[in-house]
Design a protein around this motif. Structure first.
Motif, PDB file in Angstrom:
ATOM      1  N   PRO A 138       0.691  -1.250  -0.097  1.00 37.77           N
ATOM      2  CA  PRO A 138       0.136  -0.064  -0.086  1.00 37.77           C
ATOM      3  C   PRO A 138       0.844   1.386  -0.120  1.00 37.77           C
ATOM      4  CG  PRO A 138      -0.989  -1.701   1.527  1.00 37.77           C
ATOM      5  CD  PRO A 138       0.467  -2.193   1.043  1.00 37.77           C
ATOM      6  N   MET A 139       2.043   1.239   0.749  1.00 34.40           N
ATOM      7  CA  MET A 139       2.635   2.502   0.809  1.00 34.40           C
ATOM      8  C   MET A 139       3.461   2.746  -0.706  1.00 34.40           C
ATOM      9  SD  MET A 139       2.204   4.053   3.282  1.00 34.40           S
ATOM     10  CE  MET A 139       3.535   5.611   2.854  1.00 34.40           C
ATOM     11  N   GLY A 140       3.894   1.285  -1.425  1.00 41.58           N
ATOM     12  CA  GLY A 140       4.224   1.806  -2.702  1.00 41.58           C
ATOM     13  C   GLY A 140       3.373   2.240  -3.621  1.00 41.58           C
ATOM     14  N   ILE A 141       1.954   2.000  -3.475  1.00 41.03           N
ATOM     15  CA  ILE A 141       0.927   2.491  -4.290  1.00 41.03           C
ATOM     16  C   ILE A 141       0.944   3.860  -3.961  1.00 41.03           C
ATOM     17  CG2 ILE A 141      -1.503   2.544  -4.612  1.00 41.03           C
ATOM     18  CD1 ILE A 141      -1.190  -0.577  -4.314  1.00 41.03           C
ATOM     19  N   VAL A 142       1.017   4.497  -2.704  1.00 37.86           N
ATOM     20  CA  VAL A 142       0.956   5.937  -2.562  1.00 37.86           C
ATOM     21  C   VAL A 142       2.110   6.681  -3.167  1.00 37.86           C
ATOM     22  CG1 VAL A 142       1.052   7.577  -0.630  1.00 37.86           C
ATOM     23  CG2 VAL A 142       0.023   5.430  -0.280  1.00 37.86           C
ATOM     24  N   VAL A 143       3.116   5.831  -3.074  1.00 41.82           N
ATOM     25  CA  VAL A 143       4.249   6.463  -3.941  1.00 41.82           C
ATOM     26  C   VAL A 143       3.950   6.717  -5.322  1.00 41.82           C
ATOM     27  CG1 VAL A 143       6.794   6.293  -4.604  1.00 41.82           C
ATOM     28  CG2 VAL A 143       6.057   5.796  -2.093  1.00 41.82           C
ATOM     29  N   TYR A 144       3.405   5.652  -5.944  1.00 43.15           N
ATOM     30  CA  TYR A 144       2.891   5.566  -7.276  1.00 43.15           C
ATOM     31  C   TYR A 144       1.878   6.597  -7.642  1.00 43.15           C
ATOM     32  CZ  TYR A 144       0.813   3.834 -11.492  1.00 43.15           C
ATOM     33  OH  TYR A 144       0.332   3.802 -12.910  1.00 43.15           O
ATOM     34  N   TYR A 145       1.034   6.704  -6.991  1.00 42.07           N
ATOM     35  CA  TYR A 145       0.095   7.809  -6.908  1.00 42.07           C
ATOM     36  C   TYR A 145       0.432   9.295  -7.036  1.00 42.07           C
ATOM     37  CZ  TYR A 145      -4.422   5.097  -7.662  1.00 42.07           C
ATOM     38  OH  TYR A 145      -5.379   4.424  -8.062  1.00 42.07           O
ATOM     39  N   SER A 146       1.466   9.291  -6.178  1.00 43.37           N
ATOM     40  CA  SER A 146       2.137  10.954  -6.055  1.00 43.37           C
ATOM     41  C   SER A 146       2.583  11.350  -7.277  1.00 43.37           C
ATOM     42  CB  SER A 146       2.877  10.766  -4.775  1.00 43.37           C
ATOM     43  OG  SER A 146       4.234  10.231  -4.984  1.00 43.37           O
ATOM     44  N   PHE A 147       3.000  10.475  -7.948  1.00 44.14           N
ATOM     45  CA  PHE A 147       3.642  10.742  -9.277  1.00 44.14           C
ATOM     46  C   PHE A 147       2.757  10.956 -10.656  1.00 44.14           C
ATOM     47  CE2 PHE A 147       7.511   9.185  -6.926  1.00 44.14           C
ATOM     48  CZ  PHE A 147       8.101  10.556  -7.205  1.00 44.14           C
ATOM     49  N   MET A 148       1.283  10.606 -10.068  1.00 43.84           N
ATOM     50  CA  MET A 148       0.408  10.883 -11.298  1.00 43.84           C
ATOM     51  C   MET A 148      -0.267  12.359 -11.286  1.00 43.84           C
ATOM     52  SD  MET A 148       0.584   7.876 -12.671  1.00 43.84           S
ATOM     53  CE  MET A 148       2.261   7.413 -12.171  1.00 43.84           C
ATOM     54  N   THR A 149      -1.266  12.344 -12.198  1.00 38.65           N
ATOM     55  CA  THR A 149      -1.885  13.852 -12.073  1.00 38.65           C
ATOM     56  C   THR A 149      -3.146  13.672 -11.838  1.00 38.65           C
ATOM     57  OG1 THR A 149      -1.589  13.897 -14.285  1.00 38.65           O
ATOM     58  CG2 THR A 149      -0.244  15.473 -13.012  1.00 38.65           C
ATOM     59  N   ARG A 150      -4.184  14.685 -11.742  1.00 42.86           N
ATOM     60  CA  ARG A 150      -5.587  14.502 -11.943  1.00 42.86           C
ATOM     61  C   ARG A 150      -6.047  14.719 -13.101  1.00 42.86           C
ATOM     62  NH1 ARG A 150      -9.698  17.596  -7.713  1.00 42.86           N
ATOM     63  NH2 ARG A 150      -8.986  19.581  -8.582  1.00 42.86           N
ATOM     64  N   GLY A 151      -7.004  14.286 -13.308  1.00 42.46           N
ATOM     65  CA  GLY A 151      -7.904  14.487 -14.686  1.00 42.46           C
ATOM     66  C   GLY A 151      -9.131  15.445 -14.329  1.00 42.46           C
ATOM     67  N   PRO A 152      -9.853  15.515 -15.166  1.00 43.30           N
ATOM     68  CA  PRO A 152     -11.164  16.318 -14.810  1.00 43.30           C
ATOM     69  C   PRO A 152     -12.047  15.432 -13.956  1.00 43.30           C
ATOM     70  CG  PRO A 152     -11.317  15.586 -17.202  1.00 43.30           C
ATOM     71  CD  PRO A 152      -9.788  15.295 -16.607  1.00 43.30           C
ATOM     72  N   TRP A 153     -12.869  15.909 -13.042  1.00 43.66           N
ATOM     73  CA  TRP A 153     -13.782  15.158 -12.060  1.00 43.66           C
ATOM     74  C   TRP A 153     -12.925  14.014 -11.135  1.00 43.66           C
ATOM     75  CZ3 TRP A 153     -15.405  15.272 -17.443  1.00 43.66           C
ATOM     76  CH2 TRP A 153     -16.152  16.473 -17.766  1.00 43.66           C
ATOM     77  N   GLY A 154     -11.890  14.604 -10.865  1.00 42.44           N
ATOM     78  CA  GLY A 154     -11.375  13.571  -9.806  1.00 42.44           C
ATOM     79  C   GLY A 154     -10.701  12.480 -10.365  1.00 42.44           C
ATOM     80  N   THR A 155     -10.814  12.142 -11.982  1.00 45.17           N
ATOM     81  CA  THR A 155     -10.234  11.082 -12.315  1.00 45.17           C
ATOM     82  C   THR A 155      -8.594  11.102 -12.361  1.00 45.17           C
ATOM     83  OG1 THR A 155     -10.287  11.908 -14.527  1.00 45.17           O
ATOM     84  CG2 THR A 155     -11.830  10.264 -13.907  1.00 45.17           C
ATOM     85  N   ILE A 156      -7.946  10.144 -12.753  1.00 45.86           N
ATOM     86  CA  ILE A 156      -6.367  10.226 -12.546  1.00 45.86           C
ATOM     87  C   ILE A 156      -5.616   9.907 -13.773  1.00 45.86           C
ATOM     88  CG2 ILE A 156      -4.277   8.890 -11.269  1.00 45.86           C
ATOM     89  CD1 ILE A 156      -6.359   8.514  -9.043  1.00 45.86           C
ATOM     90  N   ILE A 157      -4.846  10.705 -14.053  1.00 50.51           N
ATOM     91  CA  ILE A 157      -4.170  10.467 -15.360  1.00 50.51           C
ATOM     92  C   ILE A 157      -2.891   9.663 -15.052  1.00 50.51           C
ATOM     93  CG2 ILE A 157      -3.193  11.559 -17.422  1.00 50.51           C
ATOM     94  CD1 ILE A 157      -4.912  13.823 -17.014  1.00 50.51           C
ATOM     95  N   PHE A 158      -2.668   8.262 -15.783  1.00 53.45           N
ATOM     96  CA  PHE A 158      -1.757   7.584 -15.245  1.00 53.45           C
ATOM     97  C   PHE A 158      -0.460   8.015 -16.187  1.00 53.45           C
ATOM     98  CE2 PHE A 158      -5.290   5.491 -13.386  1.00 53.45           C
ATOM     99  CZ  PHE A 158      -4.750   5.112 -12.163  1.00 53.45           C
ATOM    100  N   GLU A 159       0.370   9.103 -15.934  1.00 51.85           N
ATOM    101  CA  GLU A 159       1.451   9.274 -16.681  1.00 51.85           C
ATOM    102  C   GLU A 159       2.542  10.150 -15.758  1.00 51.85           C
ATOM    103  OE1 GLU A 159       1.270  12.117 -20.128  1.00 51.85           O
ATOM    104  OE2 GLU A 159      -0.563  10.614 -20.527  1.00 51.85           O
TER     105      GLU A 159
END
Lengths: 259, 274
Positions: free
Chosen positions: B15-36
């Motif tokens: 789970p901590m690894g996933i937090v690290v992963y998400y921290s390098f993503m960006t937010r798209g419209p309406w709270g979606t996440i852009i996986f880049e």
């Protein structure tokens, strides 16, 4: 000698103890009054307790809390016992690191644990509900049970185990017939302390619960958000008093396992 | 692999690894996440609002430590030196609240401090005030809640080091003409440095990341970083930014624990000298 008078010190301590207990005592007293807050004592009533017992939402939440707390106690105590045995009995590469890593959840803010589990469950498309809460509770209870059992283990007289081995018992028999019985009060203490630990958890549960899986603390939280009602005082009193019985018994066994 | 190692890996490390992963993503419209891959979240760490809230959390956590240290030292000293046969009972009373519902304990303060709470009702009935005092939803109520919640964490390590303190050292100091004040500040305090350090870390770490106390006792004016991060996950749904902020908070706490270990924490200062 100009030492601080013990009397002054006692008064200061009295104030601190009052600070620690007054809020809960006030809550308990006002759970028995008919109106919310009157300065004059307007009589004694149990109607808020009746309301608590007749409330369907509270009954459901209590069920959820128990469905989670009981398996948490059993599983995390079993895993904690095995872990304590491993750490205490065997010297292996990275033992200190393993022990250190085991305690990480104890220093992490609950908020961060809750959020990381939320992201984890969402990522693997694990639907939030009772099971996700249960798994989270087991994982934050393992360090606690391990810690309590290891503390007891360090006080076991190892010569008793040596004696058993000298008299011809193999390692397995020694463990079952000597070590485990000596450890039993410690294991019981760990189990009894884990119950309130799981039952009372709010922050982590808050992030990993789904629709229809409100535990009792989550139910209390939503009642608080809706506005302070004397029913919350009654429910709060019950939530504080009932698990304490477990703590008091647990502490008793914990003490006894030392002596 | 033992079951606890498995559990630790699956429910803490991954789970901590996933937090690290998400921290390098960006937010798209309406709270979606852009996986880049992106460093956007880390750029927003310098957002003045976040820095202000972080600063306030730091200040409140530090004040909590100071107040807990003063009150905790008093209690620990008294139990260790004057507790007598009631030592265990007095100590048990310190630990007991820790095992009760943390939510209910904080709620109990709401019922004391709210506009229709006990204190305001009393003051109004006695004619001391006309309007209820704004006791709740400010930084003071948050501070009270933090001290109340974490005081046992300070008392226990302080008691452990005070109880182990060799009384003959104090007698020697007295024989050599040290006054009570000198004995306290030049002998007792330095010899219980270990307990002071452990207690301070144990109080500071959970206080700075606290979520429920600012949620219930604070308001908009007493926002702390824990609640601010939580809002990124529940309300606004900005997971990448929330992840980056969580990691920042965790890093601060781990750095603090590292400094504490380097300062000789974990070991008792007195034992080291022997």
């Amino acid at each position: 000698m100009n030492r601080i008078s013990p009397r002054l010190l006692s008064i200061g301590c009295g104030v601190v103890y009052l600070f620690m207990y007054a809020p809960l005592l006030v809550l308990m007293v006002f759970s028995f009054t008919p109106t919310e807050y009157g300065v004059a004592w307007e009589g004694f009533t149990l109607k808020w307790y009746k309301a608590v017992f007749n409330n369907k939402n509270i009954q459901d939440a209590l069920k959820v809390s128990l469905i989670i707390a009981i398996p948490t106690v059993l599983i995390s105590t079993a895993i904690g016992t095995i872990t304590a045995f491993t750490l205490y009995r065997y010297k292996f590469l990275g033992r200190a690191l393993y022990q250190g890593a085991l305690y990480i959840p104890l220093v992490m803010p609950d908020l961060v644990i809750g959020i990381s589990l939320l992201l984890f469950y969402t990522s693997i498309k694990f639907e939030l509900g009772i099971l996700t809460i249960l798994l989270a509770h087991i994982s934050f209870s393992i360090p606690l049970t391990t810690l309590v059992i290891i503390a007891r283990m360090q006080r076991i007289d190892r010569t008793l185990e040596d004696a058993a081995m000298d008299l011809g018992a193999d390692e397995w028999t020694t463990m079952w017939k000597v070590t485990l019985p000596l450890l039993k009060p410690g294991i019981l203490a760990a189990a009894l302390l884990t119950f309130p630990w799981s039952f009372n958890d709010f922050v982590i549960t808050f992030f990993v619960s789904g629709v229809g899986s409100s535990t009792l603390p989550l139910r209390v939280y939503s009642m608080i958000r809706l506005g302070v009602s004397p029913m919350v005082n009654a429910l709060g009193t019950l939530i504080v008093v009932v698990p304490l019985i477990f703590v008091i018994i647990g502490t008793y066994f914990d003490r006894r396992s030392v002596s | 692999m033992s079951p606890s190692a498995f559990w630790l890996l699956v429910f803490t490390m991954i789970p901590m690894g996933i937090v690290v992963y998400y921290s390098f993503m960006t937010r798209g419209p309406w709270g979606t996440i852009i996986f880049e891959f992106s460093l956007d979240s880390y750029r927003q760490v310098f957002d003045p609002l976040f820095l202000k809230i972080m600063g306030r959390s730091f200040k409140l956590a530090a004040l909590t430590v100071v107040i807990c240290l003063a009150a905790g030292y008093l209690i620990a000293y008294w139990i260790a030196f004057y507790g007598g046969r009631r030592k265990n009972l007095l100590l048990f009373l310190v630990i007991l609240p820790f095992w009760t519902s943390y939510l209910v304990r904080i709620y109990a303060w709401m019922t004391l401090l709210s506009d229709h709470g006990l204190i305001n009702t009393f003051l109004t009935e006695w004619g001391l005030i006309d309007e209820p005092l704004p006791l709740l939803h400010n930084q003071y109520s948050v501070l009270v809640g933090l001290v109340y919640t974490y005081l046992p964490f300070m008392i226990l390590p302080l008691y452990a080091s005070l109880d182990r303190l060799d009384r003959s050292v104090l007698e020697a100091a007295a024989d050599l003409g040290a006054t009570a004040r000198e004995r306290f500040f030049k002998v007792t305090v330095p010899l219980t440095k270990g307990g002071i350090l452990s207690g301070s870390v144990l109080v500071f770490a959970p206080s700075i990341g606290e979520f429920l106390v600012p949620e219930l006792l604070g308001g908009a004016k007493a926002m702390m970083v824990g609640k601010f991060i939580a809002l990124k996950f529940i309300g606004l749904r900005h997971w990448p930014l929330g992840s980056a902020y969580s990691l920042l908070l965790l890093t601060m706490i781990l750095a603090l624990i590292y400094l504490y270990m380097r300062a000789g924490g974990g070991k008792d200062a007195y034992q080291e000298q022997q």
